[in-house]
Design an enzyme around this catalytic site. Structure first.
Site, PDB file in Angstrom:
ATOM      1  N   ILE A  51       0.855  -1.207   0.000  1.00 16.52           N
ATOM      2  CA  ILE A  51       0.000   0.000   0.000  1.00 16.52           C
ATOM      3  C   ILE A  51       0.883   1.247   0.000  1.00 16.52           C
ATOM      4  CG2 ILE A  51      -1.783   1.289   1.251  1.00 16.52           C
ATOM      5  CD1 ILE A  51      -2.687  -1.401   2.498  1.00 16.52           C
ATOM      6  N   ASP A 103      11.253   3.095   5.896  1.00 14.60           N
ATOM      7  CA  ASP A 103      11.016   1.650   5.777  1.00 14.60           C
ATOM      8  C   ASP A 103      12.332   0.920   6.005  1.00 14.60           C
ATOM      9  OD1 ASP A 103      10.029  -0.961   5.041  1.00 14.60           O
ATOM     10  OD2 ASP A 103       8.458   0.072   3.920  1.00 14.60           O
ATOM     11  N   TYR A 139      -0.372 -15.057  12.151  1.00 15.98           N
ATOM     12  CA  TYR A 139      -1.171 -14.725  13.337  1.00 15.98           C
ATOM     13  C   TYR A 139      -1.156 -15.835  14.389  1.00 15.98           C
ATOM     14  CZ  TYR A 139      -3.085 -11.304   9.986  1.00 15.98           C
ATOM     15  OH  TYR A 139      -3.237 -10.330   9.027  1.00 15.98           O
ATOM     16  N   TYR A 169      -4.384 -10.901  15.807  1.00 18.87           N
ATOM     17  CA  TYR A 169      -4.161  -9.735  14.939  1.00 18.87           C
ATOM     18  C   TYR A 169      -5.364  -8.798  14.990  1.00 18.87           C
ATOM     19  CZ  TYR A 169      -3.956  -7.304  10.375  1.00 18.87           C
ATOM     20  OH  TYR A 169      -3.971  -6.378   9.357  1.00 18.87           O
ATOM     21  N   ARG A 216      -0.626 -14.129   1.126  1.00 13.33           N
ATOM     22  CA  ARG A 216      -2.089 -14.078   1.055  1.00 13.33           C
ATOM     23  C   ARG A 216      -2.602 -14.768  -0.203  1.00 13.33           C
ATOM     24  NH1 ARG A 216      -2.469  -8.016   3.126  1.00 13.33           N
ATOM     25  NH2 ARG A 216      -0.489  -8.063   2.026  1.00 13.33           N
ATOM     26  N   ARG A 269     -16.926 -10.592   4.398  1.00 20.62           N
ATOM     27  CA  ARG A 269     -16.543  -9.204   4.705  1.00 20.62           C
ATOM     28  C   ARG A 269     -16.963  -8.305   3.555  1.00 20.62           C
ATOM     29  NH1 ARG A 269     -10.648 -10.633   6.978  1.00 20.62           N
ATOM     30  NH2 ARG A 269      -9.818  -9.864   5.017  1.00 20.62           N
TER      31      ARG A 269
HETATM   32  C1  UGA Z   1      -5.732 -10.711   5.427  1.00 24.60           C
HETATM   33  C2  UGA Z   1      -5.357  -9.888   6.657  1.00 24.60           C
HETATM   34  O1  UGA Z   1      -5.511 -10.562   7.822  1.00 24.60           O
HETATM   35  C3  UGA Z   1      -6.137  -8.629   6.747  1.00 24.60           C
HETATM   36  O2  UGA Z   1      -5.749  -7.846   7.808  1.00 24.60           O
HETATM   37  C4  UGA Z   1      -5.936  -7.855   5.549  1.00 24.60           C
HETATM   38  O3  UGA Z   1      -6.667  -6.663   5.655  1.00 24.60           O
HETATM   39  C5  UGA Z   1      -6.421  -8.682   4.393  1.00 24.60           C
HETATM   40  O4  UGA Z   1      -5.666  -9.894   4.305  1.00 24.60           O
HETATM   41  C6  UGA Z   1      -6.262  -7.894   3.165  1.00 24.60           C
HETATM   42  O5  UGA Z   1      -5.570  -8.302   2.239  1.00 24.60           O
HETATM   43  O6  UGA Z   1      -6.862  -6.832   3.127  1.00 24.60           O
HETATM   44  P1  UGA Z   1      -7.460 -12.552   4.649  1.00 24.60           P
HETATM   45  O7  UGA Z   1      -8.488 -12.010   3.721  1.00 24.60           O
HETATM   46  O8  UGA Z   1      -7.917 -13.675   5.514  1.00 24.60           O
HETATM   47  O9  UGA Z   1      -6.945 -11.348   5.569  1.00 24.60           O
HETATM   48  O10 UGA Z   1      -6.177 -13.030   3.813  1.00 24.60           O
HETATM   49  P2  UGA Z   1      -5.865 -14.109   2.700  1.00 24.60           P
HETATM   50  O11 UGA Z   1      -4.617 -14.803   3.140  1.00 24.60           O
HETATM   51  O12 UGA Z   1      -5.808 -13.429   1.396  1.00 24.60           O
HETATM   52  O13 UGA Z   1      -7.033 -15.193   2.758  1.00 24.60           O
HETATM   53  C7  UGA Z   1      -8.278 -15.033   2.151  1.00 24.60           C
HETATM   54  C8  UGA Z   1      -9.026 -16.353   2.211  1.00 24.60           C
HETATM   55  O14 UGA Z   1      -8.419 -17.285   1.317  1.00 24.60           O
HETATM   56  C9  UGA Z   1      -9.047 -17.045   3.562  1.00 24.60           C
HETATM   57  O15 UGA Z   1     -10.315 -17.632   3.723  1.00 24.60           O
HETATM   58  C10 UGA Z   1      -7.990 -18.135   3.449  1.00 24.60           C
HETATM   59  O16 UGA Z   1      -8.234 -19.239   4.293  1.00 24.60           O
HETATM   60  C11 UGA Z   1      -8.153 -18.526   1.987  1.00 24.60           C
HETATM   61  N1  UGA Z   1      -6.968 -19.121   1.309  1.00 24.60           N
HETATM   62  C12 UGA Z   1      -5.743 -18.532   1.371  1.00 24.60           C
HETATM   63  C13 UGA Z   1      -7.143 -20.272   0.525  1.00 24.60           C
HETATM   64  O17 UGA Z   1      -8.244 -20.850   0.456  1.00 24.60           O
HETATM   65  N2  UGA Z   1      -6.084 -20.785  -0.167  1.00 24.60           N
HETATM   66  C14 UGA Z   1      -4.849 -20.208  -0.125  1.00 24.60           C
HETATM   67  O18 UGA Z   1      -3.924 -20.741  -0.801  1.00 24.60           O
HETATM   68  C15 UGA Z   1      -4.675 -19.051   0.663  1.00 24.60           C
END
Ligand code: UGA
Length: 358
Positions: free
Chosen positions: A14, A34, A84, A164, A212, A318
């Site tokens: 960001i 940074d 986390y 977190y 992510r 969300r």
């Molecule tokens: C994360 C952070 O915790 C937040 O603070 C942040 O704001 C957010 O990312 C963001 O990018 O804005 P989250 O959405 O859970 O939250 O992050 P991801 O790791 O992108 O996961 C999204 C979903 O995909 C979750 O349900 C996770 O279990 C799933 N996932 C992830 C999969 O099914 N397969 C994967 O290979 C990775």
């Protein structure tokens, strides 16, 4: 008159986009801090930027570094869910103790702070916990998460995933109280899954562990590995284009009166998908973009414990209510999911897999 902005975490995903936009506008001088500079090498020589390499929480000359800055943007944090439940103490320190120091410093020195929190503070939804009984299928708006109405629902302490969200939530509460009791001028941003170029890393190439979801799926697409759906991929997210998100932050910076002592959801409610749908969209998009490389990808279900280890729980849904950002900032996101994904995916291919784009 030129304004001076300080950004902590200016070389993150960001931060790097915000920095570009501030410098391009020609209206700001920026002091960026940074520990790394890898995502901003292309703008480091900009005459309106002063880059300070280091950790602002261990540098002892914060007063001098930010002397000319009236506004501080606080972005530095560990914000990857795989951390986390594995390095919980570090996560709490980077999301609570350290930025709390900064909040106190801004209060004491009369500076404005724009603090990045998370959509994760909402935790689970009432409907997700109560099940079908509470769901009125004709009223989709009941799912919208609203800054001033929606309760924040986290799981038990043993489910360390919530550490977190809890740290972020507590800091929001402290900032709010500083606003009331000490007049702190703050704005809190709750990002909803921003996506775009320069997100995350690819494990084994420029980072380790689990990034992510977009980076996980890109690793699978680039290197022909199965895409993994955690607990069936039923949970939902709304993905927000980084340029739309930065538009919102610019408005916050430029409209101090409208954003003073406010919390804003910044997200695109029209871009909601289940993670399972996301996997299919990304496979289809990738094969359309790079037809010569067209491959059949396996989409495989894995348990959360297998993928993240013990102590992982998830937010079920969300979707942001963005009425407040629309009303006070005049902001509205304009980039659809497909367009945002294409931008992001192409940037991954350019960075990590040129042979796929050849
Ligand atoms: C994360 C952070 O915790 C937040 O603070 C942040 O704001 C957010 O990312 C963001 O990018 O804005 P989250 O959405 O859970 O939250 O992050 P991801 O790791 O992108 O996961 C999204 C979903 O995909 C979750 O349900 C996770 O279990 C799933 N996932 C992830 C999969 O099914 N397969 C994967 O290979 C990775």
């Amino acid at each position: 008159m030129m304004r001076n902005i300080g950004i902590i975490g200016c070389s993150g995903f960001i931060g790097s986009h915000l920095l570009e936009r501030l410098l391009e506008s020609g209206r700001y001088t920026v002091v960026g801090v940074d520990t790394v500079s890898v995502k901003i090498e292309h703008i480091l020589p900009h005459p309106l930027l002063t880059f300070v390499k280091g950790d602002i929480y261990t540098l002892n000359n914060r007063d001098r570094i930010f002397e000319a800055c009236d506004t501080i943007v606080s972005l530095a944090a560990l914000c990857n869910p795989a951390l986390y439940n594995t390095v919980t103490l570090d996560v709490v320190e980077s999301n609570f103790q350290r930025p709390l120091e900064l909040v106190k410093w801004c209060t004491n020195t009369g500076r404005r702070i724009i603090h990045f929190s998370s959509s994760e503070v909402y935790g689970r939804t009432v409907q997700g916990i109560a099940g079908e009984n509470l769901v009125d299928r004709d009223r989709e708006s009941q799912y919208l998460l609203s800054e001033e109405v929606t309760p924040l629902i986290l799981g038990p302490i043993q489910a360390q995933r919530w550490s977190y969200a809890c740290a972020k939530q507590l800091l929001e509460r402290v900032i709010y109280a500083y606003g009331i009791e000490k007049g702190l001028e703050y704005t809190i941003v709750r990002p909803f899954n921003f996506i775009g170029p320069r997100m995350d890393y690819i494990p084994g190439i420029d980072g380790e562990g689990i990034p992510r979801v977009i980076a996980c799926f890109m690793e699978s697409l680039l290197f022909e590995k199965p895409l993994k759906l955690v607990d069936g991929g039923h949970n939902r997210r709304t993905f927000t284009d980084i340029d739309d998100a930065v538009d919102a932050v610019m408005r916050i910076i430029e409209k101090p009166e409208q954003s003073c002592q406010q919390i804003f959801n910044i997200g695109n409610p029209d871009n909601e998908v289940t993670i399972r749908e996301l996997a299919h969209i990304m496979v289809g998009t990738y094969n359309d973009l790079y037809p010569h490389h067209s491959a059949k990808y396996e989409i495989r279900e894995v348990s959360a414990e297998e993928f993240y280890g013990a102590g992982y729980e998830d937010c079920d849904r969300r979707v942001p209510d963005i009425t407040k950002a629309q009303t006070l900032l005049g902001w509205i996101p304009v980039t659809g999911l497909k367009e945002a994904l294409v931008k992001t995916m192409v940037s991954y291919v350019e960075s990590y897999g040129k042979k796929h784009a050849a």
